[in-house]
Design a protein around this motif. Structure first.
Motif, short mmCIF file in Angstrom:
data_model
loop_
_atom_site.label_atom_id
_atom_site.label_comp_id
_atom_site.label_asym_id
_atom_site.label_seq_id
_atom_site.Cartn_x
_atom_site.Cartn_y
_atom_site.Cartn_z
N GLN A 26 0.74 -1.11 0.09
CA GLN A 26 0.01 0.03 -0.04
C GLN A 26 0.78 1.17 0.15
N VAL A 27 0.37 2.37 -0.20
CA VAL A 27 0.92 3.67 -0.29
C VAL A 27 1.36 4.04 1.13
N ASP A 28 2.51 4.40 1.58
CA ASP A 28 2.85 4.79 2.69
C ASP A 28 2.56 6.25 2.90
N ALA A 29 3.08 6.72 1.71
CA ALA A 29 3.16 8.22 1.73
C ALA A 29 3.03 8.91 0.41
N ALA A 30 2.67 10.00 0.02
CA ALA A 30 2.49 10.67 -1.33
C ALA A 30 2.76 11.95 -1.54
N TRP A 31 3.30 12.35 -2.53
CA TRP A 31 3.62 13.67 -2.90
C TRP A 31 3.16 14.14 -4.32
N VAL A 32 2.35 15.28 -4.29
CA VAL A 32 1.52 15.58 -5.51
C VAL A 32 2.53 16.84 -6.19
N ASN A 33 2.81 16.54 -7.42
CA ASN A 33 3.57 17.56 -8.10
C ASN A 33 2.84 18.26 -9.22
#
Lengths: 483, 368
Positions: A26-33
């Motif tokens: 699963q996704v642990d952390a996300a950064w949106v650009n």
């Protein structure tokens, strides 16, 4: 743990990239650009204030009317313009038409095609969904595009053209509607109502807006079996794929309120929904943080903020600023609007499962039904012969704020005029809230929060397709985001 | 494997022969071609291999795509989408992410020298292209690469053609029109913010049918759509000539349909098809909504003073002279030129009696 990049995203407006930390499926952390910046707030400085009516809408070709309305409101606020009832109704109609069409464009052209993808080929429902929703070629796309084109005749009639209409001014609308044209408008709106009732809902709109609980929705869906409308199709998919378990952010929602009824009351209320209840909105609590944006400067409220690009900024990863309300990230959009307005179905859904992929889409379609019904009311309320515009004298020194709701959520323009020229202009648009980066306190934006915990390769959601659903459930509009 | 034609694609989408022929005839009409061209268009569509179209997005607002997919004519709902098939289009295509980038690569490789590149938006050149990064690379690189192997390049809209408002002073990103980056082949400019849907579909249909671009003016715009000024065919023109002007939005004069020149209308200096093709399914165009023309299809329209300043130089009689020169009437101040132009027009009308020309014929069909 592995760092992965998803993107560039297509079937969104503008460019978008998402970085994921993936661990344990699963996704642990996300950064949106948001990798696109044009500099509207820099360009507007020094211009004649009225010219903002031409520049600002060009922030976005998808919600240009929302930008026009915000600019006209900001100028109208600065000049103390009084809008006559016909002007209010005409602006409502133009604005509502764009927002309504945005919701359905998102549903038919951007969001649903993901369920037609080969990742789901083994699912029992796939053949039907593929036939109806596959990108460009499914049966729904041409049907919708045709209905959309006919509906947009309303924009021609009221606003001259769309996108980038010009008729919206502080003090009303440049276009006076005759009795014959009002009839024509009624026909255009009526024809689109038929599309909604035959295809989208396969039910009368009154039945849709009267749904008042999760149970009522489930019963309604069950009764649709046979020749279901597209909402029922989506609800069935939602059940099969557990879409209510995907994409939950912090469940803090904000709406600036939208459209004005003849008595001056907003159709959709203004407010904030947090900790399970409704609160009033303090607009002065809004500030934009730039600690992780390619921007120079410090956190500032839009009234005094500046936009100065700094591509070398340490720790930055996007052009998007991070707007916060009293220091908190909030989510905006149709779900926020319907929740803040207290629609019982949406309140019940959020009480049960929070904000998520399913509730965002249901809120969008419910709102479409509510908007169409209001548009019929407004068309009937136009009084041919009465004024559509009241002139307001420009002031050399003034300040104004224009707050409204675009399809994707809260949109605000903050304007300061000095010596007859624009001295400052700040735009805070919906996707700036939803897709904002982390702030100085390390708090992620709404999508970054919503992506955490998303499965990346489960049997039900293989090959990061769940990430796609979560991102698109916000109906991202990246050109607005960094502008 | 036999190469697919446009007609094959249409058939695959379930479009009937009757609809196809209707499409061919409507296309001929919209392109200003005689009925004799209908069988030629039909023949080309049935026999020529389908030309792939790549549609790329740089610095822009997506208004051109929005305009395009809303085309009401001809049969946009089936034909246009199937016709160009959008081999690669960020906004509408099915695949996503790296898969989409791979699809772009594959289309370029497979159809080298044979595809049409349609560009919406432009590359910003400041900071090494950092203001528009797609797939980890500056957009300008992707643009150069795709253009190098294209058969034809179309600039959709004012951004790609001229830069548009994002290039307005001080142009913080150095947004640059694509012809300044693609210098080894002509760029067909279809300007406007956005261009009219029917103009876009008309240009692309012409190219797909005949295999070459339509005749262009000196600035690279198709003459068939950009050969006349808004003013030449404006339904309010009679009021301009009579010196009858709107003074305030929605005033009595506005409702009478008087001329918007004093409200800043740029119709007299703008070459586009708005007053003939019109917008949103032929319902209207900006002047019909009571607002002046911005001149959004003209180079530099954003940096010529306020959009609400009236023009001081109005070409009134064809394109070879302006109102100030004809008749030699002193036209010093702002607004005087229009008055002069109107007065001179009245004189010319009087001279031409008794066969007073109809308003539409006043400047003939002088398309250049």
């Amino acid at each position: 743990m592995a760092r992965q990049i998803v993107g560039p995203f297509n079937r969104v407006e503008g460019d978008l990239e998402v970085q994921l930390d993936v661990g344990d499926g699963q996704v642990d952390a996300a950064w949106v650009n948001s990798p696109l910046y044009r500099g509207f707030e820099q360009i507007l400085l020094g211009k004649i204030p009225g010219d903002a009516l031409v520049y600002a809408p060009r922030v976005c070709g998808i919600c240009s009317v929302s930008q026009s309305v915000a600019a006209a409101f900001a100028l109208g606020d600065a000049y103390r313009a009084e809008t006559p009832p016909n002007g209010i109704l005409a602006l409502d109609l133009i604005h509502a038409a764009e927002n309504l069409i945005d919701h359905l464009t998102h549903f038919y052209l951007f969001f649903m095609p993901d369920f037609a993808r080969p990742e789901y080929a083994a699912q029992p429902w796939h053949a039907d969904i593929h036939a109806r929703f596959r990108a460009v070629e499914g049966s729904a796309a041409p049907e919708f595009l045709q209905a959309r084109t006919a509906f947009m005749h309303l924009m021609g009639l009221l606003a001259g053209k769309w996108p980038h209409s010009l008729a919206i001014q502080p003090g009303g609308c440049t276009r006076a509607v005759s009795a014959r044209e009002r009839l024509h408008l009624g026909n255009v709106v009526g024809a689109f109502r038929r599309f909604l009732e035959q295809r989208v809902f396969a039910a009368p709109l009154d039945e849709i807006v009267a749904l008042d609980s999760r149970d009522a929705l489930q019963h309604w869906q069950a009764a649709q079996a046979g020749q279901p409308g597209d909402l029922a199709r989506f609800l069935a998919l939602g059940e099969a794929l557990g879409l209510h378990t995907l994409g939950r952010a912090a469940d803090r929602f904000m709406s600036f309120g939208a459209y004005r009824e003849a008595d001056g009351a907003p159709l959709f209320a203004r407010g904030v929904w947090r900790d399970g209840s409704l609160h009033s909105l303090d607009v002065d609590g809004i500030a934009e943080d730039v600690s992780h944006s390619w921007m120079a400067g410090d956190t500032a409220p839009p009234r005094t903020a500046r936009t100065l690009p700094d591509p070398g900024r340490e720790g930055a990863y996007t052009w998007c600023k991070a707007p916060r309300l009293h220091g908190k990230a909030v989510e905006v959009g149709a779900l926020a609007r319907q929740l803040v307005d207290g629609h019982p179905l949406i309140c019940d859904l959020v009480a049960a499962t929070g904000g998520n992929v399913l509730t965002r889409v249901v809120a969008r379609l419910l709102e479409s039904a509510r908007i169409l019904l209001a548009m019929q009311r407004w068309t009937d309320a136009l009084v041919p012969g009465e004024p559509f515009h009241n002139p307001a004298a420009p002031l050399a020194d003034a300040e104004g704020i224009g707050l409204t709701e675009a399809a994707r959520g809260s949109l605000g323009h903050w304007l300061r005029i000095e010596g007859g020229r624009i001295r400052n202009y700040q735009i805070v648009s919906p996707t700036t809230w939803n897709f904002s980066p982390r702030d100085a306190a390390g708090q992620p934006g709404a999508l970054e929060q919503a992506l955490t915990g998303t499965p990346v390769d489960s049997p039900r959601h293989p090959r990061k397709i769940a990430v796609q659903h979560v991102v698109r459930s916000f109906d991202p509009c990246m050109v607005c985001t960094a502008h | 494997m036999a190469i697919e034609t446009f007609y094959d694609v249409m058939r695959r989408q379930g479009i009937s022969r009757r609809s196809f022929l209707k499409f061919c005839s409507l296309t001929a009409t919209s392109l200003g071609l005689s009925p004799a061209f209908v069988p030629k268009i039909a023949w080309a569509m049935e026999n020529k291999p389908r030309t792939p179209v790549l549609w790329m997005h740089g610095l822009e607002c997506t208004c051109c795509s929005e305009s395009f997919i809303r085309s009401g004519h001809p049969l946009a709902k089936d034909v246009i989408l199937s016709m160009i098939s959008l081999d690669y289009d960020d906004t509408l295509m099915a695949s996503a992410g790296h898969q989409a980038e791979a699809c772009l690569q594959e289309t370029i490789e497979k159809h080298k020298g044979n595809y049409i590149l349609a560009v919406e938006g432009n590359p910003p050149l400041n900071e090494d292209g950092m203001y528009c990064i797609v797939g980890g690379k500056p957009f300008v690189e992707k643009l150069r690469y795709a253009a190098a192997h294209a058969k034809h390049v179309i600039a959709w809209g004012a951004c790609a053609s001229w830069g548009c408002v994002q290039a307005a002073r001080p142009n913080p990103t150095r947004a640059t029109p694509i012809h300044k980056v693609i210098t080894d082949k002509p760029v067909i400019k279809v300007p406007g913010c956005p261009p009219i849907a029917e103009v876009m579909t008309g240009v692309i249909t012409y190219m797909l049918t005949f295999g070459h671009p339509p005749a262009l003016d000196r600035q690279g715009r198709p003459k068939m759509f950009y050969g006349q000024r808004i003013h030449d065919k404006c339904y309010r023109r009679a009021h301009f000539d009579a010196g009858e002007f709107v003074e305030s939005w929605d005033d009595r004069a506005a409702r009478e349909g008087y001329c918007l020149y004093k409200m800043g209308c740029k119709g007299p200096t703008t070459y586009n098809a708005c007053s003939t093709v019109r917008w949103n399914g032929d319902t209207s165009f900006p002047i019909q909504s009571g607002h002046g023309c911005l001149g959004c299809s003209e180079d530099g329209f954003w940096d010529k003073g306020s959009f609400y300043d009236r023009l001081t130089r109005v070409n009134g009689f064809g394109i070879d002279a302006n109102a100030d020169q004809i008749g030699g009437i002193a036209a010093g101040g702002v607004g005087a030129a229009a008055v002069a132009h109107a007065a001179v027009t009245a004189v010319i009308r009087a001279r031409h009696k008794p066969h007073q020309p109809k308003q539409d014929e006043h400047h003939g069909d002088k398309s250049e």
